[in-house]
Design an enzyme around this catalytic site. Structure first.
Site, short mmCIF file in Angstrom:
data_model
loop_
_atom_site.label_atom_id
_atom_site.label_comp_id
_atom_site.label_asym_id
_atom_site.label_seq_id
_atom_site.Cartn_x
_atom_site.Cartn_y
_atom_site.Cartn_z
N LYS A 32 0.91 -1.21 -0.16
CA LYS A 32 0.09 -0.11 -0.16
C LYS A 32 0.84 1.25 0.06
O LYS A 32 1.39 1.57 0.97
CB LYS A 32 -1.02 0.05 1.26
CG LYS A 32 -2.24 1.16 1.03
CD LYS A 32 -2.32 1.70 2.40
CE LYS A 32 -1.56 2.85 2.83
NZ LYS A 32 -1.57 3.94 1.78
N GLU A 72 9.32 1.41 10.94
CA GLU A 72 10.21 2.48 10.80
C GLU A 72 9.45 3.67 10.98
O GLU A 72 8.88 4.26 9.98
CB GLU A 72 11.18 2.19 9.69
CG GLU A 72 12.41 2.98 9.71
CD GLU A 72 12.02 4.40 9.02
OE1 GLU A 72 11.99 5.34 9.74
OE2 GLU A 72 12.42 4.54 7.76
N CYS A 87 13.01 10.94 7.17
CA CYS A 87 12.82 10.57 8.53
C CYS A 87 14.34 10.75 9.22
O CYS A 87 14.39 11.24 10.39
CB CYS A 87 12.39 9.29 8.52
SG CYS A 87 13.49 8.01 7.67
N GLU A 140 8.85 16.30 15.70
CA GLU A 140 9.39 15.96 14.07
C GLU A 140 8.53 17.00 13.13
O GLU A 140 7.32 17.05 13.21
CB GLU A 140 9.33 14.58 13.70
CG GLU A 140 9.78 14.35 12.28
CD GLU A 140 9.41 12.77 11.90
OE1 GLU A 140 10.71 12.45 11.12
OE2 GLU A 140 8.70 12.23 12.17
#
Length: 510
Positions: free
Chosen positions: A187, A262, A301, A404
């Site tokens: 996906k 992750e 990331c 973040e």
């Protein structure tokens, strides 16, 4: 590509299940937006739970089939197919790089580099699985027993990938899953699905049997959620944000699936003064700090979004960093000379703006950026652009330092001692990546050893090797990708114990 613009010609048939390209069961579609000008340029199917069930059923049938099923395909043949895919990726490098640029907003050159890395991943896992020993013999202490540990595929894998590196992140999951003998449903992000769709075409062209590779385009709250909870899925691998990752973990826990996550990062880039003792050292450290923070507009990331610099060089370092950040050429990624593209969407730019506004309200000092750029020929007014931003005099209590951003925002903190540098670098709920810059080899090893991050670079930032494992501490996730451990994630260990001289087992007298 073999047939150029397959994605657009398919007119919404972007769900692939059991070897067929399908519309969504509901008939729903989604426009894919070019973030450089906010103009739609492709249409994909908007799948949901029903489409997901069809894809999982196809993957299950392909895994559970007879002697010719993919898990029982000889390793040499699986490896050969992965190598054929790598050849096709090289053939289509220019088209795929351009498609990645339009889809995700990155520069074409970044897109090309991504395709190179994708081809490397397929080659690496082909070589790795082909070179493996057939099993590890375990000494049972008697010649009448043959005991061996072998590795077998997990089963049906649900692979959920992010929008920032669509094809690269997909390859880190698909290549080892196929090498190990699994079937899968992938996906991709609903924002950037096009190159993953193209990869399915290449897998088919390379000769992968029907049902082994399946894709469902659609949103996470329907397709992703169903994959995570589906009873016929054996493993779910997710790359994305912390909030979504925790939802995946909860859903997968009900059926006790194998899970690899992750997630996010808030990654420190620690610069000691001795790394800047020479002009060359200073220039290199500044250049790498720019790359760490602003490549792909900070939508990485592992971005080095926290600069932690030693006090004696702080002012000179930040001044030069801010000067260079202000010279980064923004624009449409397909234009020559553009160094940084737009953010992926309007909400992502608004999110970035809110973090910068909060930081300034909390006392940060703006050294560069902090606004939308003026429109130009290469900067459409409708695009989602935001200037590379440097925020000085930050501290740990600031929201922009703790959370973040996933945008082109770099915060600057200062330290005076080695212990303080380590404490600042580790003072985060994440633990994905970090870097240490120093001319002292002993200090480099000491500090790297004390950092609680899954990847630590010394005098560098961002390089990844297929052979190296990639994971994280804390809320950055669980599991490993790349390297031998990346292949192991898609395997189950089985101990095969064969008694060559069976005898009765007399547990009870009489």
């Amino acid at each position: 590509m073999a047939d150029k613009d397959k994605t657009e010609q398919r007119a919404g048939k972007t769900i692939h299940a059991g070897g067929e390209w399908l519309d969504a069961v509901s008939g729903a579609t989604r426009e894919i937006i070019d973030p450089a000008d906010a103009v739609p340029f492709a249409v994909v199917a908007e799948g949901d739970g029903k489409d997901t069930d069809l894809a999982v059923a196809a993957a299950r049938a392909a895994f559970d089939g007879g002697a010719g099923a993919w898990p029982r395909t000889p390793v040499t043949e699986r490896a050969a197919l992965l190598r054929r895919v790598a050849v096709l990726l090289v053939r289509d490098r220019e088209d795929l790089g351009l498609l990645e640029s339009r889809d995700a907003g990155k520069t074409v050159e970044e897109g090309r580099v991504d395709i190179d890395c994708v081809a490397d991943a397929f080659r690496y896992f082909a070589d790795l699985v082909a070179a493996e020993a057939p099993g590890r013999v375990v000494d049972a202490g008697t010649p009448d027993v043959h005991s061996v540990v072998v590795h077998e595929p997990v089963g049906v894998c649900a692979l959920i990938t992010p929008w920032n590196y669509p094809l690269l992140q997909a390859s880190w999951k698909i290549a080892p899953a196929l090498a190990a003998g699994n079937t899968f449903v992938v996906k991709p992000s609903e924002l950037t699905p096009l190159t993953t769709i193209a990869l399915i075409d290449l897998l088919v062209e390379a000769g992968l049997p029907a049902g082994v590779a399946n894709i469902v385009t659609g949103p996470g709250h329907t397709v992703g959620a169903r994959l995570a909870e589906h009873p016929d899925v054996d493993l779910v691998s997710f790359t994305g944000g912390l909030v979504s990752g925790t939802k995946v973990a909860r859903a997968a826990a009900v059926t006790v699936k194998k899970v690899a996550l992750e997630l996010g990062g808030k990654n420190p880039n620690v610069v000691f003064a001795d790394a800047c003792a020479t002009e060359e050292g200073f220039d290199t450290a500044v250049d790498q700090a720019l790359n760490a923070a602003f490549i792909h507009s900070g939508q990485v990331c592992s971005a080095g979004s926290r600069l932690i610099v030693e006090e004696p060089v702080r002012e000179r370092f930040v001044a030069e960093l801010a000067r260079r950040a202000g010279r980064i050429r923004l624009g449409r990624g397909t234009e020559d000379g553009v160094e940084c593209g737009p953010l992926v969407s309007a909400p992502q730019r608004e999110r970035t703006e809110s973090y910068v506004a909060a930081a300034l309200a909390e006392g940060a000092v703006l050294r560069s950026g902090g606004r939308r750029p003026e429109p130009s020929a290469t900067l459409p007014a409708t695009g989602y652009f935001y200037e590379p931003t440097v925020l000085d005099q930050c501290h740990r209590e600031m929201t922009v330092v703790r959370e973040e951003v996933f945008g082109p925002v770099l915060t600057v903190e200062t330290f005076r001692t080695e212990d303080e540098a380590v404490a600042l670098a580790n003072d985060t709920e994440y633990g994905l990546a970090g870097a240490v810059w120093t001319a002292d080899a002993g200090r480099a090893r000491r500090v790297a050893g004390r950092l609680r991050h899954g990847t630590v670079w010394i005098n560098d930032f961002h390089p990844y090797l297929p052979q190296a494992e990639w994971g994280g501490f804390g809320r950055s996730g669980v599991g490993r990708e790349l390297g031998p451990a990346g292949l192991a994630e898609y395997r189950e260990a089985k101990h095969v114990y064969q008694n060559l001289a069976p005898k009765p087992v007399r547990w009870f007298a009489g």
